[in-house]
Design a protein around this motif. Structure first.
Motif, PDB file in Angstrom:
ATOM      1  N   HIS A 290       1.297  -1.069  -0.450  1.00  0.00           N
ATOM      2  CA  HIS A 290       0.011  -0.132   0.224  1.00  0.00           C
ATOM      3  C   HIS A 290       0.792   0.963  -0.192  1.00  0.00           C
ATOM      4  CE1 HIS A 290       1.068   0.639   4.212  1.00  0.00           C
ATOM      5  NE2 HIS A 290       0.651  -1.163   4.239  1.00  0.00           N
TER       6      HIS A 290
ATOM      7  N   ASP B  83     -13.884  -2.351   0.484  1.00  0.00           N
ATOM      8  CA  ASP B  83     -14.380  -2.884  -0.586  1.00  0.00           C
ATOM      9  C   ASP B  83     -14.961  -3.976  -1.183  1.00  0.00           C
ATOM     10  OD1 ASP B  83     -15.672   0.262   0.221  1.00  0.00           O
ATOM     11  OD2 ASP B  83     -15.145   0.816  -2.174  1.00  0.00           O
TER      12      ASP B  83
ATOM     13  N   LEU C 109      -3.195  10.311   0.349  1.00  0.00           N
ATOM     14  CA  LEU C 109      -3.744  10.191  -0.721  1.00  0.00           C
ATOM     15  C   LEU C 109      -4.619   9.303  -0.632  1.00  0.00           C
ATOM     16  CD1 LEU C 109      -4.659  13.972  -1.550  1.00  0.00           C
ATOM     17  CD2 LEU C 109      -5.804  12.997   0.063  1.00  0.00           C
ATOM     18  N   GLU C 110      -3.515   8.975  -1.614  1.00  0.00           N
ATOM     19  CA  GLU C 110      -3.051   7.021  -1.881  1.00  0.00           C
ATOM     20  C   GLU C 110      -2.770   6.500  -1.517  1.00  0.00           C
ATOM     21  OE1 GLU C 110      -1.119   9.955  -2.398  1.00  0.00           O
ATOM     22  OE2 GLU C 110      -0.898  10.198  -4.290  1.00  0.00           O
ATOM     23  N   TYR C 111      -3.152   6.119  -0.110  1.00  0.00           N
ATOM     24  CA  TYR C 111      -3.248   5.439   0.802  1.00  0.00           C
ATOM     25  C   TYR C 111      -5.019   4.840   1.180  1.00  0.00           C
ATOM     26  CZ  TYR C 111      -2.612   2.471   5.599  1.00  0.00           C
ATOM     27  OH  TYR C 111      -3.754   2.188   6.373  1.00  0.00           O
ATOM     28  N   GLU C 112      -5.966   6.283   1.475  1.00  0.00           N
ATOM     29  CA  GLU C 112      -6.548   6.440   1.639  1.00  0.00           C
ATOM     30  C   GLU C 112      -7.329   5.476   0.637  1.00  0.00           C
ATOM     31  OE1 GLU C 112      -8.266  10.030   2.738  1.00  0.00           O
ATOM     32  OE2 GLU C 112      -6.886  10.863   4.155  1.00  0.00           O
ATOM     33  N   GLN C 113      -6.991   5.648  -0.768  1.00  0.00           N
ATOM     34  CA  GLN C 113      -7.888   5.059  -2.075  1.00  0.00           C
ATOM     35  C   GLN C 113      -7.562   3.684  -1.469  1.00  0.00           C
ATOM     36  OE1 GLN C 113      -9.673   7.291  -4.276  1.00  0.00           O
ATOM     37  NE2 GLN C 113     -10.481   4.279  -4.889  1.00  0.00           N
ATOM     38  N   ASP C 114      -6.344   3.126  -1.095  1.00  0.00           N
ATOM     39  CA  ASP C 114      -6.008   1.407  -1.216  1.00  0.00           C
ATOM     40  C   ASP C 114      -6.337   1.254  -0.288  1.00  0.00           C
ATOM     41  OD1 ASP C 114      -4.070   2.632  -3.406  1.00  0.00           O
ATOM     42  OD2 ASP C 114      -2.398   2.179  -2.040  1.00  0.00           O
ATOM     43  N   TYR C 115      -6.942   2.364   0.987  1.00  0.00           N
ATOM     44  CA  TYR C 115      -7.234   1.022   2.560  1.00  0.00           C
ATOM     45  C   TYR C 115      -9.626   0.957   1.588  1.00  0.00           C
ATOM     46  CZ  TYR C 115      -9.040   1.063   6.770  1.00  0.00           C
ATOM     47  OH  TYR C 115      -9.327   0.540   7.828  1.00  0.00           O
ATOM     48  N   GLN C 116      -9.421   2.410   1.174  1.00  0.00           N
ATOM     49  CA  GLN C 116     -11.035   2.113   0.555  1.00  0.00           C
ATOM     50  C   GLN C 116     -11.356   1.264  -1.046  1.00  0.00           C
ATOM     51  OE1 GLN C 116     -12.521   3.365   1.992  1.00  0.00           O
ATOM     52  NE2 GLN C 116     -14.827   2.881   1.240  1.00  0.00           N
ATOM     53  N   ASN C 117     -10.171   0.996  -1.411  1.00  0.00           N
ATOM     54  CA  ASN C 117     -10.257  -0.374  -2.760  1.00  0.00           C
ATOM     55  C   ASN C 117     -10.223  -1.451  -1.448  1.00  0.00           C
ATOM     56  OD1 ASN C 117     -10.461   1.835  -4.426  1.00  0.00           O
ATOM     57  ND2 ASN C 117      -8.370   1.229  -4.597  1.00  0.00           N
TER      58      ASN C 117
END
Length: 650
Positions: free
Chosen positions: A93, A110, A99-107
């Motif tokens: 990750h 999901d 901000l990229e970490y937040e996207q990886d976490y959300q993916n």
């Protein structure tokens, strides 16, 4: 409806007939189509064709896909495995906090929520070794897997940290007077350190009394916890005044500032002390200062003036007031007080570049009424009390060097108290007409450092004043030599303490012709035998002896009693100091002393230079006494003195 019509678009089928005739169709119009004879065979064929078409569509819709294969596999298996969950785990990750970490976490979140239902996520947690709590949602189970078993930093905490370091908030906290004082600290030092520690702007609001803070969310949250701890950790106690003299608000404020504890009047004759829990020194210092403030203030010495009998070189001198700031703060003096010295205005510079020097060999010393002062009249009247009938009093005179200052408070013309110079004949009338406070600040002359013993003697000095005004100004003085750095090679069996009953009267001699003024102290004292010492003082003396014989790491002075009783007369502690004394024989009739004094209550330090005359034989006039001190108050060349920050040099 025929098959050809069904092939038409929806809009064409809805067009009115009047418009349809203008269109050109690839197939014949509907009216030109002749109906075919319906036979059972043809109808059956059409039905077979339709059934075949629907069956193909259904087969295409429900065809085997990868998702279906996985779902069928999961359904046919006995349960999920860790391998199933690990297949959803990303390889890596982005950096936490980005901000990229937040996207990886959300993916990742999901993926887990789409791949497993609630029961399966609960089973996965059990396989990881966690005990899933009932009643949780799919999201909470998935978050627990990501943060506790995949070791990903918490997204919620990262977002909270970002808000703490970027968002600016403000808050207001109501305070009481004692809470605001303890928050400020000594001269506001504690509040300043809080502002630096929490990177916040702090300000006190007067109406209503409150603290307003502004800063980043995170530090303000920690500051909120600190304030709650401060408020809950304040202790209070009630202290009885030793005398009936009420303490004015000015004195209470002075006690609070010097001790670090908040002091206020509780009821007449009692005060309440607030301090931080665990702070033993602040309330102790406050009690000592309250006792000192409640005692009758030591009377200022009688004012006198020393002027030349004849004008210097026949030229009359003019005098004026000059601003002066003592190097050591004077106790019990308001902060808005301005000090001035009365000095002669210097004349023209001579050919040798030196100012004319004052001559003390022919000097008149007189009171403000103009009368000459007799040294024998300085002594106070002896106490008339049955307790002192058997005591033998001796008399002595001492001369202390320093500065006799005029104190002007705000509103008394402190900026320009004297608008024009005064002549020698106008000094006494001007001093008599002014009700100005005076104070004497001791200081050691430069020439006192000429020949001094190398090793001083350290003494503990206590003074107790009577709380009953009927006993007069007599005080009990206790002095004992101490040394807290001996090696305990031999036990100290006894201490040669000096305890006496003494009375003093002071005379402030203002010498405007010289850089230094004088204070003459006439003392009548009587030694007290140990059998007549106050019981509290005897016990304290024994504690000092035991402490000096204790190991070095525990050698500190025991706490002296605040109150004691002597012959059923109450006394209270008014002075608690240590004295480093250099003693030298001045001549056959006088002793020269240099004392470095440390006040153990306020930790203030000062230096005192004095000449003591144990016997008044040969002192026929004040002029004789002043002449003996003339060499120390004359302007002289600079002298090399030891470097010591404890000293006040005149």
């Amino acid at each position: 409806m025929t098959a050809s019509l069904l092939r038409l678009p929806l809009r064409a089928r809805l067009v009115p007939r009047t418009l349809c005739r203008w269109r050109t169709y690839a197939t014949p119009p509907l009216a030109a189509i002749q109906p075919r004879p319906s036979t059972k065979h043809s109808s059956t064929a059409e039905e077979d064709d339709g059934a075949s078409s629907v069956s193909g569509a259904t087969k295409k819709l429900h065809g085997k896909t990868k998702v279906q294969d996985f779902l069928d596999y999961v359904a046919s298996s006995s349960g999920v495995t860790l391998a199933d969950a690990e297949r959803c785990r990303p390889v890596n990750h982005a950096a936490p906090g980005s901000l990229e970490y937040e996207q990886d976490y959300q993916n990742a979140l999901d993926t887990l929520m789409r791949s497993f239902n609630l029961k399966q996520l609960r089973d996965i947690l059990s396989l990881y070794g966690s005990t899933p709590r009932p009643g949780r949602t799919k999201r909470s189970y998935a978050v627990h897997i990501i943060e506790h078993h995949w070791d990903w930093p918490s997204l919620t905490e990262l977002q909270k940290q970002r808000r703490d370091t970027t968002e600016i908030v403000s808050a207001t906290y109501p305070l009481t007077p004692y809470q605001s004082f303890l928050l400020l600290g000594q001269d506001g030092a504690d509040m300043l350190s809080l502002s630096s520690k929490y990177h916040a702007r702090l300000s006190l609001q007067a109406d209503p009394l409150s603290l307003k803070v502004e800063g980043l969310r995170g530090p303000i949250r920690r500051l909120d916890l600190y304030l709650e701890e401060l408020k809950s950790g304040i202790s209070s106690e009630t202290f009885d005044l030793p005398t009936s003299n009420p303490l004015k608000p000015e004195k209470l404020q002075h006690v609070s500032r010097m001790s670090g504890a908040f002091v206020e009047t509780a009821v007449p004759g009692k005060v309440r002390i607030y301090s931080r829990a665990g702070d033993r020194l602040a309330p102790l210092t406050a009690r000592r200062l309250i006792v000192q403030a409640s005692l009758q203030a030591p009377t200022t010495g009688t004012a006198s003036l020393a002027l030349p009998a004849e004008p210097h070189q026949g030229v009359p001198s003019d005098y004026s007031l000059f601003p002066f700031q003592p190097s050591r703060a004077t106790p019990w003096v308001p902060k808005n007080t301005k000090f001035y010295r009365l000095r002669r205005i210097a004349g023209e510079v001579g050919s040798e570049g030196s100012l004319r020097e004052a001559v003390m060999l022919d000097t008149n010393i007189m009171g403000l009424d103009g009368a000459t002062i007799d040294p024998l009249n300085l002594y106070p009247e002896l106490i008339q009390h049955p307790s002192v009938n058997d005591l033998q009093f001796s008399r002595s005179l001492s001369t202390t060097f320093g500065y006799s200052l005029l104190a002007f408070r705000q509103g008394q013309g402190a900026l320009l108290p004297l608008r024009q110079p005064l002549s020698s004949s106008g000094l006494l009338p001007w001093l008599r007409s002014r009700s100005v406070d005076r104070t004497f600040v001791p200081a050691a002359p430069l020439l006192f450092w000429g020949t001094l013993p190398k090793q001083p003697t350290t003494y503990l000095h206590l003074i107790y004043q009577p709380t009953n005004p009927s006993f007069g100004e007599a005080a009990i003085s206790y002095e004992v030599p101490i040394s807290l750095d001996h090696d305990n090679s031999q036990q100290i069996e006894a201490l040669s303490a000096d305890c006496k009953l003494q009375q003093e009267r002071k005379l402030d001699v203002l010498v405007p012709e010289c850089p230094t003024d004088l204070q003459i102290i006439a003392t009548a004292s009587a030694a007290l035998p140990p059998t007549s010492w106050p019981q509290e003082l005897l016990q304290h003396h024994s504690e000092i002896l035991n402490r000096l014989n204790s190991p070095r790491e525990t050698q500190y002075l025991p706490e002296p009693p605040l109150l004691l009783s002597w012959n059923e007369l109450p006394f209270a502690l008014s002075s608690y100091v240590t004295v480093r004394r250099f003693e030298d024989q001045e001549d056959e009739q006088s002793i020269r002393l240099l004392e470095n004094i440390t006040d153990l209550t306020t930790r203030r330090k000062s230096s005192v230079g004095k000449i003591i005359h144990p016997s008044i034989d040969g002192l026929t006039s004040i002029q004789t006494l002043v002449k003996n001190c003339s060499q120390y108050i004359q302007p002289t060349q600079p002298t090399t003195v030891p470097t010591d920050d404890l000293l006040d040099i005149a």
